[in-house]
Scaffold this motif. Structure first.
Motif, PDB file in Angstrom:
ATOM      1  N   ALA A  52      -4.989   7.027 -12.431  1.00 31.65           N
ATOM      2  CA  ALA A  52      -6.133   6.017 -12.281  1.00 31.65           C
ATOM      3  C   ALA A  52      -6.044   4.651 -12.078  1.00 31.65           C
ATOM      4  N   LYS A  53      -5.161   4.130 -12.824  1.00 32.63           N
ATOM      5  CA  LYS A  53      -4.566   2.781 -12.436  1.00 32.63           C
ATOM      6  C   LYS A  53      -4.182   2.332 -11.327  1.00 32.63           C
ATOM      7  N   LEU A  54      -3.237   3.296 -10.830  1.00 32.52           N
ATOM      8  CA  LEU A  54      -2.629   3.010  -9.713  1.00 32.52           C
ATOM      9  C   LEU A  54      -3.515   3.220  -8.441  1.00 32.52           C
ATOM     10  N   GLU A  55      -4.450   4.006  -8.650  1.00 32.58           N
ATOM     11  CA  GLU A  55      -5.462   3.969  -7.631  1.00 32.58           C
ATOM     12  C   GLU A  55      -6.583   2.866  -7.498  1.00 32.58           C
ATOM     13  N   LYS A  56      -6.719   2.458  -8.783  1.00 27.08           N
ATOM     14  CA  LYS A  56      -7.529   1.226  -8.672  1.00 27.08           C
ATOM     15  C   LYS A  56      -6.854   0.041  -7.946  1.00 27.08           C
TER      16      LYS A  56
ATOM     17  N   VAL B  53       0.830  -1.335  -0.037  1.00 26.20           N
ATOM     18  CA  VAL B  53      -0.003   0.045  -0.015  1.00 26.20           C
ATOM     19  C   VAL B  53       0.882   1.207  -0.116  1.00 26.20           C
ATOM     20  N   ASP B  54       1.973   1.205   0.889  1.00 26.13           N
ATOM     21  CA  ASP B  54       2.773   2.472   1.015  1.00 26.13           C
ATOM     22  C   ASP B  54       3.546   2.637  -0.229  1.00 26.13           C
ATOM     23  N   LYS B  55       3.976   1.635  -1.022  1.00 28.42           N
ATOM     24  CA  LYS B  55       4.737   1.795  -2.369  1.00 28.42           C
ATOM     25  C   LYS B  55       3.533   2.411  -3.180  1.00 28.42           C
ATOM     26  N   LEU B  56       2.552   1.990  -3.603  1.00 28.44           N
ATOM     27  CA  LEU B  56       1.615   2.225  -4.276  1.00 28.44           C
ATOM     28  C   LEU B  56       1.167   3.790  -4.134  1.00 28.44           C
ATOM     29  N   GLN B  57       1.215   4.158  -2.874  1.00 28.58           N
ATOM     30  CA  GLN B  57       0.846   5.693  -2.596  1.00 28.58           C
ATOM     31  C   GLN B  57       1.973   6.478  -3.019  1.00 28.58           C
ATOM     32  N   GLN B  58       3.227   6.040  -2.920  1.00 23.37           N
ATOM     33  CA  GLN B  58       4.433   6.743  -3.430  1.00 23.37           C
ATOM     34  C   GLN B  58       4.239   7.008  -4.996  1.00 23.37           C
TER      35      GLN B  58
ATOM     36  N   ALA C 238       1.923   9.427  -6.011  1.00 22.28           N
ATOM     37  CA  ALA C 238       2.230  10.742  -5.646  1.00 22.28           C
ATOM     38  C   ALA C 238       3.320  11.142  -7.007  1.00 22.28           C
ATOM     39  N   ALA C 239       4.048  10.240  -7.265  1.00 24.16           N
ATOM     40  CA  ALA C 239       5.011  10.599  -8.448  1.00 24.16           C
ATOM     41  C   ALA C 239       4.222  10.714  -9.920  1.00 24.16           C
ATOM     42  N   ALA C 240       3.312   9.729  -9.941  1.00 22.27           N
ATOM     43  CA  ALA C 240       2.609  10.082 -11.255  1.00 22.27           C
ATOM     44  C   ALA C 240       1.628  11.336 -11.303  1.00 22.27           C
ATOM     45  N   GLN C 241       1.276  11.597 -10.027  1.00 16.39           N
ATOM     46  CA  GLN C 241       0.531  13.098  -9.985  1.00 16.39           C
ATOM     47  C   GLN C 241       1.337  14.154 -10.253  1.00 16.39           C
ATOM     48  N   ALA C 242       2.856  14.180  -9.875  1.00 15.98           N
ATOM     49  CA  ALA C 242       3.651  15.215 -10.079  1.00 15.98           C
ATOM     50  C   ALA C 242       4.138  15.161 -11.606  1.00 15.98           C
ATOM     51  N   ARG C 243       4.010  13.969 -12.324  1.00 15.78           N
ATOM     52  CA  ARG C 243       4.111  13.910 -13.606  1.00 15.78           C
ATOM     53  C   ARG C 243       2.913  14.330 -14.474  1.00 15.78           C
ATOM     54  N   ASN C 244       1.825  14.705 -13.694  1.00 12.09           N
ATOM     55  CA  ASN C 244       0.339  14.934 -14.461  1.00 12.09           C
ATOM     56  C   ASN C 244      -0.224  13.766 -15.150  1.00 12.09           C
ATOM     57  N   ASP C 245       0.454  12.680 -15.014  1.00 13.99           N
ATOM     58  CA  ASP C 245       0.024  11.329 -15.548  1.00 13.99           C
ATOM     59  C   ASP C 245      -1.280  10.887 -15.138  1.00 13.99           C
ATOM     60  N   SER C 246      -2.392  11.239 -15.551  1.00 10.96           N
ATOM     61  CA  SER C 246      -3.744  11.288 -14.984  1.00 10.96           C
ATOM     62  C   SER C 246      -4.096   9.643 -15.245  1.00 10.96           C
ATOM     63  N   SER C 247      -3.730   8.901 -16.556  1.00  7.73           N
ATOM     64  CA  SER C 247      -3.892   7.800 -16.610  1.00  7.73           C
ATOM     65  C   SER C 247      -3.350   6.784 -15.813  1.00  7.73           C
ATOM     66  N   ARG C 248      -1.880   6.771 -15.274  1.00  6.89           N
ATOM     67  CA  ARG C 248      -1.207   6.395 -14.618  1.00  6.89           C
ATOM     68  C   ARG C 248      -1.841   6.315 -13.135  1.00  6.89           C
TER      69      ARG C 248
END
Length: 409
Positions: free
Chosen positions: A384-388, A364-369, A372-382
């Motif tokens: 969404a996939k990680l949040e699922k 869970v911790d790794k997925l949260q990290q 956060a990295a994907a959000q910083a890159r504005n990679d919305s599709s990534r």
């Protein structure tokens, strides 16, 4: 010379009749006056007229045969033609000729009626033959036999056809009756044989039933009697008198056995009813352990109840399932409490639960990290996939934590 409209007598006593073709001599008269001569020959005319009238009535009102009618007409025509009478002979000739037409007409009517009757008879006999041939294949022996006899009576009441047609139809009709009779005879011969075989089989069953009537092996003997009853039913019916006699022996033997068994069971049932009262008290005692609190005390009390239960003995069969079900409910609750207690005190299971919880927390911790990295890159599709994926891992983590709490940690 003396004359009238239809004839005359000349001076020599010769008598003439007047016709459309002229005068014709009808006789002579020497015994009296001319008037007497004319009166005599007029009476002869009237006599012929009366005979014609009688014949007309017979033709029109009776079943006078055509041949007889024509013979009578020809005889009267000869009398008219010979003319030994004084009167309107032409009128008589016309009446006779008209009567010939009537006889011819009646002959044609009779011919047509006979033809119609023959056709109706043929149709009726065809129907009788068709029904007889159908009945020949019937297995309704009594009803079909009665019906065939009725068909014979009907056949006898119908007129004959021409010889060839009548013989052909009768041959088919008779063959159908013969076929049915042979089949019925063969059926009842087979039935007699089967009944004799059934009698022999049932004699053996009755003897065995009588030999078992004094048995005290209640269960095995009762089972054998049920088998014997099945065999009895499968054996078929014997002749009525033998069937009744053998059944009385067979049933009587069963009655002796089952009455003896009932007497023994009645005595046993009285004891089982007393046992039922005792076991019901034990079930009530066991049910006071629910819900299970003090596991050790509950197990001790249940062991005591179970030991006393076994010592009491049987209860009535119809009460057994419900009573044992209530006791098993208490036993199952104690086992479940014991299993839960063991699970809480099992260090290996606790360690496995802690390890699984740690692994899931790390995931869970790794997925949260990563999110956060994907959000910083504005990679919305990534994202969404990680949040699922995170939602699924979080659900598993929650379940693992809940299981760990059951170990008290």
């Amino acid at each position: 010379m003396t004359s009238d409209p239809w004839g005359r007598v000349d001076d020599e006593g010769t008598v003439y009749v007047r016709t459309a073709d002229g005068e014709r001599v009808v006789g002579s008269w020497q015994a009296g006056s001319p008037d007497e001569a004319l009166a005599y020959f007029t009476r002869k005319y009237e006599g012929i007229a009366v005979e014609i009238g009688l014949l007309e009535r017979r033709v029109r009102t009776t079943d006078l045969a055509t041949k007889d009618a024509m013979t009578a007409i020809e005889h009267l025509q000869a009398q008219v033609a010979e003319g030994h009478a004084v009167g309107d002979l032409e009128a008589l000739a016309k009446r006779l000729q008209a009567l010939v037409g009537e006889v011819d007409s009646r002959r044609e009517e009779r011919k047509a009626a006979r033809a119609k009757a023959q056709e109706e008879a043929r149709t009726a006999k065809d129907a009788l033959v068709a029904e007889a041939e159908q009945l020949a294949e019937s297995t309704q022996w009594r009803d079909a036999g009665d019906r065939l006899r009725a068909l014979v009576d009907t056949w006898k009441g119908l007129p004959r056809l021409d010889r060839k047609s009548d013989d052909e139809l009768w041959h088919r009709f008779s063959h159908a009756r013969s076929t049915f009779s042979k089949r019925r005879k063969a059926h009842f011969a087979t039935l007699d044989q089967q009944r004799d075989e059934a009698r022999q089989a049932k004699e053996k069953l009755a003897k065995e039933a009588e030999s078992l009537s004094s048995s005290t092996d209640w269960g095995a003997t009762a089972a054998r009697y049920r088998e014997l009853m099945t065999e009895w039913k499968a054996a078929g019916r014997a002749q009525r008198e033998a069937e009744d006699e053998l059944w009385a022996r067979f049933r009587g033997a069963q009655d002796v056995f089952f009455q003896a068994r009932s007497a023994v069971f009645d005595e046993r049932d009285a004891g089982e009813r007393e046992n039922l009262v005792l076991k019901e008290a034990l079930v009530v005692e066991a049910e006071t352990l629910l819900p299970v609190g003090d596991l050790k005390a509950a197990k001790a009390t249940y062991r005591s109840v179970a030991e006393r239960w076994e010592e009491i003995g049987h209860v009535p069969r119809d009460a057994r399932p419900k009573l044992e079900g209530r006791l098993h409910t208490v036993e199952r609750a104690i086992r479940e409490a014991e299993e839960a207690e063991w699970q809480r005190s099992n260090p290996e299971a606790r360690a496995r639960a802690e390890g699984m919880t740690g692994l899931l927390q790390a995931a869970v911790d790794k997925l949260q990290q990563q999110i956060a990295a994907a959000q910083a890159r504005n990679d919305s599709s990534r994202v969404a996939k990680l949040e699922k994926e995170l939602a699924g891992r979080q659900e598993l983590l929650d379940q693992a934590r809940k299981g760990l709490q059951e170990f008290g940690g």
